[in-house]
Design an enzyme around this catalytic site. Structure first.
Site, PDB file in Angstrom:
ATOM      1  N   GLU A  83     -73.564 -31.009  78.919  1.00  0.00           N
ATOM      2  CA  GLU A  83     -74.580 -31.786  78.008  1.00  0.00           C
ATOM      3  C   GLU A  83     -74.531 -33.246  78.169  1.00  0.00           C
ATOM      4  O   GLU A  83     -75.388 -33.907  77.997  1.00  0.00           O
ATOM      5  CB  GLU A  83     -74.155 -31.399  76.569  1.00  0.00           C
ATOM      6  CG  GLU A  83     -74.218 -30.013  76.363  1.00  0.00           C
ATOM      7  CD  GLU A  83     -75.671 -29.662  76.480  1.00  0.00           C
ATOM      8  OE1 GLU A  83     -76.704 -30.244  76.142  1.00  0.00           O
ATOM      9  OE2 GLU A  83     -76.009 -28.305  76.816  1.00  0.00           O
ATOM     10  N   SER A 515     -72.441  24.872  44.416  1.00  0.00           N
ATOM     11  CA  SER A 515     -71.063  25.502  44.104  1.00  0.00           C
ATOM     12  C   SER A 515     -69.744  24.696  44.269  1.00  0.00           C
ATOM     13  O   SER A 515     -68.820  25.168  43.586  1.00  0.00           O
ATOM     14  CB  SER A 515     -70.941  26.886  44.884  1.00  0.00           C
ATOM     15  OG  SER A 515     -72.021  27.682  44.693  1.00  0.00           O
TER      16      SER A 515
END
Length: 819
Positions: A83, A515
């Site tokens: 950069e 159940s």
């Protein structure tokens, strides 16, 4: 000359006025550097499991700020090479770089050549922190002025640290620490030179230069960064040469970050937002310690996924993901192959690890041609991995299909397609396919799973993936595990796949338990001391006067049969409905509802006899925690999900406290657990007996098999498993709790308890064990051959001894829940 001088002076004055005015307008209201000097970006909240393992982060931007001294020099050098090589030499703006960028801009406008950025790292910091991303000359001027100011206010090391902590790296990662974790699964200080070069390569274009989705472009950019490092003396030729040949990933990139317990983490997030607000969660760096054991949660998730796939397969094959004209698909595959040449790494060894995944592709993408090709993803080829692939051809005898996996081909044998019975318009299933061509054709896109890599004869190390046909289950479910003694929720899985549905069925789905509610009815009966496990009930046709419902009710057992005299233990073992209704009638619905409320199952229960069949509504978490009441000697406490929360400075904001309330005495809880063990040993949950250790449990199946449940406890852990459709559709005529849910519990506990000592529930004070006659429930005669041991609350055992001959019992039993 005098006139010319006046004219030139006027021009200069006018230019100065224009330039000055322009600069005044452009530079007025320049932002302050105060926000940078007190750099406090939003910091993610982090969630850790009971063992200190990070399981989730909550963020607007996933970022972990690291100090400059913790960032290795080789990473800084890689960014300088990529950069701003003269970063430590310029004063914020690089005039030569700007001049080159201007020339490149002119060339771009004249000849269409590529643009080049002229911004230094300091200018990028100014743009990122203080300005908008708009591409204008005025913004560039402001950026340059701010860059000079930043250079005056900060040291170079401070500027580079701000930059590296702020920039975006794709895949949701901000800053170098999160990027290192995202792509390499390590801390930033552990990165190799090759990995540092990859990190420096990404910010130029995080979507296009992406190590996961575009490895070739990433490798090309990495080579550029490494070359620049060597050319500028930032890395030795020897180190660069070694880094140039390094694979992109040493093994595999870390999976997309969802954490190891995504449903649990989402529940933690909701609780944190409720207690502290969204701003605190997403910005203030909260640290939360959850009660979850990540290892158990992963095992629960795997067991649930396998169970849901099994149930879904029994519902038939819903067809391929995409079915278009075979020639059209053939052309699209060729287009994708050309596109992949630019995206795949050039190294054949690295390519061999990859495959194409068509999961995101639709028929519309196929018709788009080149524009749709980007939807085909690059994934790693792993045994057990699932991906969408194209049917290339089907053998003439129908015994296998050749599947195009992009970088290779896989074989899909008929044996792995046999389950794919077509769903007929009537809703019934057709016959199993006799050949692959009965359900698939060339050009179809279907989900497949890599079952193994089979060696190719005579080819050395080459392998061919063997595949199984898959489909995304439309069946859903949940698994919860609670530690009874502490009420810590150790696992919570709320569905098949968090990516596709974040709805947490463990806490947000209220369903009828059927159940699986019966143990609380039986516990209430034992607690009343009017009933014992040896009490004889009559299973026979009966009209119940249901005052709560305001009607007479003549219920039946699911098989239409009645068993006559039957002991209470066997009623629960075989889930006999008539027995449960008889108990609720004797106890009264309000008393049973009171028990449900005390164990945390809420008030959503009908005040009538249908309560006996579990017709209220519960969440899987609530039911698992209620079952934990039995395993915790009858004591109830709310479940604990969130253990502790600290702020970013380490101050404790919340710490869980558990206060227990006795619902059943320890003896009643133990007797109930004893009866529930019979459900596993001889009843509706016999599949779980394969675990090879004592389990107390109960299955549950609601009307038309819309909900299937299994709840079970071993010493130290209780769980519920729920299976059902989100739209409440029936699961299928052959489904029940024992078939759909119990196998998930079995798989989960088999893995979770591997290597753990076998333990049983310890009997507390207040229970007695007597030998009884299994036919009458009376005390057994002396030396009676078929006598059995039974457990009673102290003082409730029968006193009468069976007479010679005893009673009569049917020899065959059918569970009332069995399909």
């Amino acid at each position: 000359m005098r006139r010319l001088a006046w004219v030139m002076g006027g021009v200069v004055l006018a230019l100065c006025t224009v330039v000055g005015g322009t600069l005044f307008v452009v530079l007025r209201d320049l932002p302050s550097l105060g926000g940078m000097q007190d750099y406090r970006p939003p910091v993610a909240a982090k969630v850790f499991d009971r063992n200190g393992e990070l399981i989730a982060s909550f963020y607007k931007e996933r970022r972990t700020v690291v100090r400059r001294e913790d960032i290795p020099g080789r990473l800084v050098n890689a960014f300088l090479a990529a950069e701003d090589a003269d970063f430590y030499g310029h004063g914020g703006v690089d005039p030569s770089g700007i001049a080159a960028a201007i020339l490149q801009e002119v060339a771009h406008r004249v000849a269409g050549s590529p643009r080049r950025g002229g911004s230094t790292i300091t200018q990028q910091v100014a743009k990122t922190f203080l300005l908008s991303p708009e591409q204008t000359y005025t913004r560039k001027i402001r950026e340059a002025v701010l860059a000079y100011r930043i250079e005056e206010a900060f040291t170079k090391d401070e500027i580079i640290a701000l930059y590296l902590n702020q920039i975006y790296f794709g895949n949701g990662a901000y800053g170098v620490e999160e990027a290192a974790q995202t792509y390499f699964g390590k801390h930033v200080g552990e990165l190799t030179l090759a990995e540092c070069a990859v990190m420096a390569a990404i910010p130029k274009s995080p979507t296009k230069i992406n190590p996961v989705h575009n490895p070739n472009r990433t490798l090309q950019r990495r080579a550029y960064v490494l070359g620049q490092m060597q050319a500028r003396g930032l890395a030795s030729a020897e180190d660069v040469a070694q880094a140039m040949t390094a694979p992109l990933f040493r093994d595999r990139p870390p999976p997309e970050f969802l954490g190891r317990a995504p449903y649990y983490a989402e529940e933690v997030r909701r609780e944190l937002v409720k207690r502290f607000g969204e701003d605190a969660v997403f910005h203030d760096g909260l640290v939360a310690y959850a009660a979850v054991d990540a290892r158990l949660d992963v095992l629960a998730s795997r067991a649930l996924q396998a169970g849901l796939r099994d149930v879904d397969r029994r519902r038939g094959f819903r067809g391929p993901l995409i079915r278009v004209d075979p020639d059209e698909m053939k052309g699209f595959v060729a287009t994708v192959r050309r596109d992949m040449e630019d995206r795949l790494p050039p190294n054949p060894a690295e390519r061999a690890l990859l495959a194409w995944d068509w999961t995101l592709v639709t028929a519309a993408h196929v018709r788009m041609g080149e524009e749709g090709a980007s939807q085909v993803r690059i994934v790693y080829r792993d045994v057990g991995g699932q991906l969408a692939a194209v049917v290339e051809s089907i053998a003439a005898d129908g015994r296998e299909a050749l599947m195009d996996l992009g970088t290779t081909r896989g074989v899909l044998p008929l044996a792995e397609v046999k389950w794919a019975r077509p769903r007929l318009p009537s809703g019934e299933l057709g016959p199993p396919p006799k050949g692959v061509g009965d359900v698939l054709r060339p050009g179809d896109v279907v989900l497949v799973r890599i079952t193994k890599e089979a060696p190719v004869p005579g080819s050395g190390t080459a392998t061919v993936p063997q595949l199984s046909l898959e489909q995304r289950p439309d069946v859903q479910g949940a698994v919860v595990a609670v530690e009874p003694e502490t009420r810590r929720v150790r696992a919570m899985v709320g569905g098949m796949d968090f990516r596709r549905s974040s709805f947490n069925r463990a806490t947000q789905a209220r369903r009828q338990p059927g159940s699986s509610f019966k143990p609380f009815i039986y516990a209430a009966a034992i607690k009343s001391r009017a009933f014992t496990p040896a009490t004889i009930l009559v299973d026979a046709p009966k009209v119940f006067v249901d005052r709560g419902a305001g009607r007479d009710w003549k219920p039946e057992n699911s098989d239409g049969r009645f068993r006559g005299d039957i002991r209470l233990r066997e009623c629960l073992t075989h889930s006999v409905n008539i027995c449960s209704i008889t108990l609720v009638e004797a106890l009264t619905p309000p008393q049973v509802i009171g028990i449900a409320r005390k164990v945390g199952l809420g008030d959503a229960w009908p005040d009538n006899l249908t309560l006996a069949l579990g017709t209220g509504e519960v969440t899987p978490l609530a039911l698992a925690n209620a079952y934990a009441t039995f395993a915790d000697e009858g004591r109830y406490a709310p479940p604990v999900v969130l253990e502790k929360v600290k702020n970013a400075e380490g101050k404790v904001l919340l710490e869980a406290q558990v206060e227990k309330v006795e619902v059943f005495d320890p003896a009643t809880a133990f007797v109930t657990l004893s009866m529930m063990k019979s459900v596993v040993e001889a009843g509706t949950a016999r599949r779980v007996k394969e675990l090879g250790r004592p389990v107390a449990g109960k299955t549950g199946t609601t009307s038309e098999a819309r909900d299937a449940w299994f709840g079970g406890c071993v010493p130290g852990m209780c769980s519920t498993v729920f299976i059902g459709m989100d739209n409440n559709e029936p699961l299928g005529p052959a489904e029940a709790g024992g078939r759909a849910a119990a196998p998930v519990f079995l798989d989960f506990y088999r893995a979770a308890l591997e290597g753990a000592p076998i333990r049983d529930f310890e009997p507390p004070a207040g229970v007695e064990i007597h030998a009884i006659d299994p036919k009458t429930g009376l005390l057994a005669a002396e030396s009676q051959a078929d006598a059995m041991a039974e457990v009673f609350l102290e003082g409730t055992a029968p006193t009468e001894v069976v007479s010679p001959g005893g009673g009569s019992r049917p020899d065959e039993w059918r569970d009332d829940e069995a399909p």
